[in-house]
Design an enzyme around this catalytic site. Structure first.
Site, mmCIF file in Angstrom:
data_model
loop_
_atom_site.group_PDB
_atom_site.id
_atom_site.type_symbol
_atom_site.label_atom_id
_atom_site.label_comp_id
_atom_site.label_asym_id
_atom_site.label_seq_id
_atom_site.Cartn_x
_atom_site.Cartn_y
_atom_site.Cartn_z
ATOM 1 N N CYS A 86 0.846 -1.200 0.000
ATOM 2 C CA CYS A 86 0.000 0.000 0.000
ATOM 3 C C CYS A 86 0.886 1.256 0.000
ATOM 4 C CB CYS A 86 -0.959 -0.054 1.180
ATOM 5 S SG CYS A 86 -2.404 1.033 1.006
ATOM 6 N N HIS A 195 -3.276 -5.864 1.102
ATOM 7 C CA HIS A 195 -2.558 -6.058 2.363
ATOM 8 C C HIS A 195 -2.456 -7.538 2.744
ATOM 9 C CE1 HIS A 195 -2.387 -1.835 3.920
ATOM 10 N NE2 HIS A 195 -3.388 -1.679 3.072
ATOM 11 N N GLU A 197 -0.567 -8.828 4.946
ATOM 12 C CA GLU A 197 -0.385 -8.953 6.402
ATOM 13 C C GLU A 197 -1.708 -8.966 7.142
ATOM 14 O OE1 GLU A 197 -0.802 -4.547 5.853
ATOM 15 O OE2 GLU A 197 0.013 -6.228 4.719
#
Length: 228
Positions: A86, A195, A197
């Site tokens: 991002c 994302h 994560e």
């Protein structure tokens, strides 16, 4: 394997990234402040999402001048894995580690939801855990994720298989050719808007992102660990 999570003023996904590495992946990880001038002790570099320096001028435009970015460039040139997610992707673009630029989302609205991604290349150090053309679910959360590059750059990205992920079906931000993630020429720097994560445990709605981190570790161990 030891990871550094680079923290800029305005980063807000650094904790997500830290816990993805420590708790889901089970590897060593440390927060590293943007003023740091040495990353030699780290095997992998992670640039998390957020709003570095308030996204003034352009997203990532000020962060690329942070002290640590000289070290990120050195790490990339040395072949270490560098992942920018991002805002981290935006910083890598501004720093010239990846080609192209980010524009405002086509709908001019912030997007925050799960999206489908197609794995376009499963031979990179970031994607060996996936099947080619596999569809995975990863969340996005951005207002400037509309990837753009000129025709010459696009042709080069395609020719050298540097587009790792594309949006599957829906194009949430208007990115050129549905592009969601690209690598550098050497193949050790990945920038992606979704994302991973935030998709490392089924409790979060998906654990499809974990394979990116697992692929990095697998590649590192195969390259660095010597067995008798």
């Amino acid at each position: 394997m030891k990871f550094a999570v680079i923290v800029f003023p305005g980063s807000n996904c650094d904790v997500d990234m830290y816990h993805a590495i420590k708790d889901a992946l089970g590897e060593e990880v440390e927060y590293v402040w943007h003023s740091t001038d040495n990353l030699d002790q780290y095997d992998g570099i992670l640039l998390p999402g957020g709003f570095s320096y308030g996204d003034y001028l352009r997203s990532g435009a000020i962060a690329r001048f942070s002290n640590v970015m000289g070290e990120v460039v050195k790490a990339a040139q040395a072949g270490k894995p560098v992942l920018g997610v991002c805002n981290g992707f935006q910083i890598l673009l501004e720093a010239g580690l990846l080609p192209g630029a980010m524009r405002r989302n086509e709908g001019l609205k912030f997007i925050c939801r799960n999206v489908g991604l197609k794995v376009e290349n499963n031979q990179s150090m970031f994607t060996t855990g996936y099947e080619l053309n596999e569809t995975i679910t990863i969340p996005v959360a951005h207002g400037e994720g509309n990837y753009y590059c000129d025709n010459e750059t696009l042709a080069e990205l395609k020719q050298n298989n540097r587009i790792l992920f594309t949006y599957d079906g829906e194009n949430p931000n208007g990115s050129l050719e549905q592009i969601a993630g690209i690598t550098n020429e050497q193949g050790n720097v990945l920038g992606m808007m979704p994302h991973p994560e935030r998709a490392v445990d089924s409790l979060l709605g998906s654990k499809d992102g974990l394979k990116i981190f697992q692929s990095i570790v697998k590649n590192w161990r195969e390259s660095h660990v010597i067995t008798a």
